[in-house]
Write an enzyme that holds these catalytic residues in place. Structure first.
Site, PDB file in Angstrom:
ATOM      1  N   CYS A  42      -3.566  -1.801   4.521  1.00  0.00           N
ATOM      2  CA  CYS A  42      -3.224  -2.320   3.191  1.00  0.00           C
ATOM      3  C   CYS A  42      -1.973  -1.612   2.676  1.00  0.00           C
ATOM      4  O   CYS A  42      -2.029  -0.443   2.279  1.00  0.00           O
ATOM      5  CB  CYS A  42      -4.406  -2.109   2.248  1.00  0.00           C
ATOM      6  SG  CYS A  42      -4.051  -2.462   0.519  1.00  0.00           S
ATOM      7  N   CYS A  47      -2.167  -0.173  -0.831  1.00  0.00           N
ATOM      8  CA  CYS A  47      -3.062   1.004  -0.836  1.00  0.00           C
ATOM      9  C   CYS A  47      -2.298   2.238  -0.378  1.00  0.00           C
ATOM     10  O   CYS A  47      -2.388   3.303  -1.002  1.00  0.00           O
ATOM     11  CB  CYS A  47      -4.249   0.795   0.100  1.00  0.00           C
ATOM     12  SG  CYS A  47      -5.327  -0.567  -0.326  1.00  0.00           S
TER      13      CYS A  47
END
Length: 188
Positions: free
Chosen positions: A91, A94
């Site tokens: 991600c 993230c």
């Protein structure tokens, strides 16, 4: 033209087939037909360091924050304020948020415990709390249900007007605002 599946539907009753187009591989993951007693699982000792992002597991979450295996309304049993960041290595947002979250952990040292849960490794807790978008962040005060921030698109204006770093800073400022509010309410 094939009239029947060459893999066979019976195989799907025994597990999951995953296709990795990037690597050109096919994986088969059999369903686990053996039930695992949670009391038999031995976790590595998790050491929480104040002022840092601490990786935690589902079992730590259940022992320290909220035991979701017992049905009931979410109320944190922890005696401290927790910020839980659900993330994954694949991600991009993230990974870009991790340094910002680490900075918040330093800023709120002594007031808030910052943790991260790897969504790929801790699927159980993600499933229970329906964490389907990453990053997802929980801000949890003692005796309270979590304040949830989902994703990094938490803005009302046109998304194309923001640079990636601005989006991340906006999202982390939302989290910081929740931390400040919870700290004030807890009189920290």
């Amino acid at each position: 033209m094939l009239k029947k599946s060459t893999i066979g539907l019976d195989l799907l009753k025994r597990g999951i087939i995953s296709l990795d187009f990037g690597k050109g591989k096919v994986y088969f993951q059999p369903y686990d037909i053996t039930t695992i007693d949670d009391s038999q699982i031995v976790d590595k000792k998790i050491i929480i360091e104040d002022g840092k992002m601490n990786p935690i597991t589902s079992s730590y979450f259940k022992k320290t924050i909220f035991d979701y295996s017992k049905n009931g309304e979410f109320k944190s049993k922890a005696d401290k304020i927790y910020v839980i960041d659900f993330w994954a290595t694949w991600c991009g947002p993230c990974m870009k948020m991790l340094p910002e979250m680490a900075a918040l952990a330093k800023k709120y040292k002594g007031k808030v415990i910052f943790c991260k849960i790897n969504a790929d490794k801790e699927k159980e807790v993600c499933s229970v709390f329906k964490v389907t978008a990453l990053p997802t962040v929980f801000v949890i005060a003692p005796g309270q249900a979590p304040i949830v921030e989902i994703g990094w698109w938490q803005c009302t204006e046109n998304r194309s007007n923001y640079k990636q770093t601005a989006k991340i800073k906006f999202h982390t400022s939302q989290i910081e605002r929740h931390c400040s509010k919870v700290c004030v309410n807890a009189k920290l």
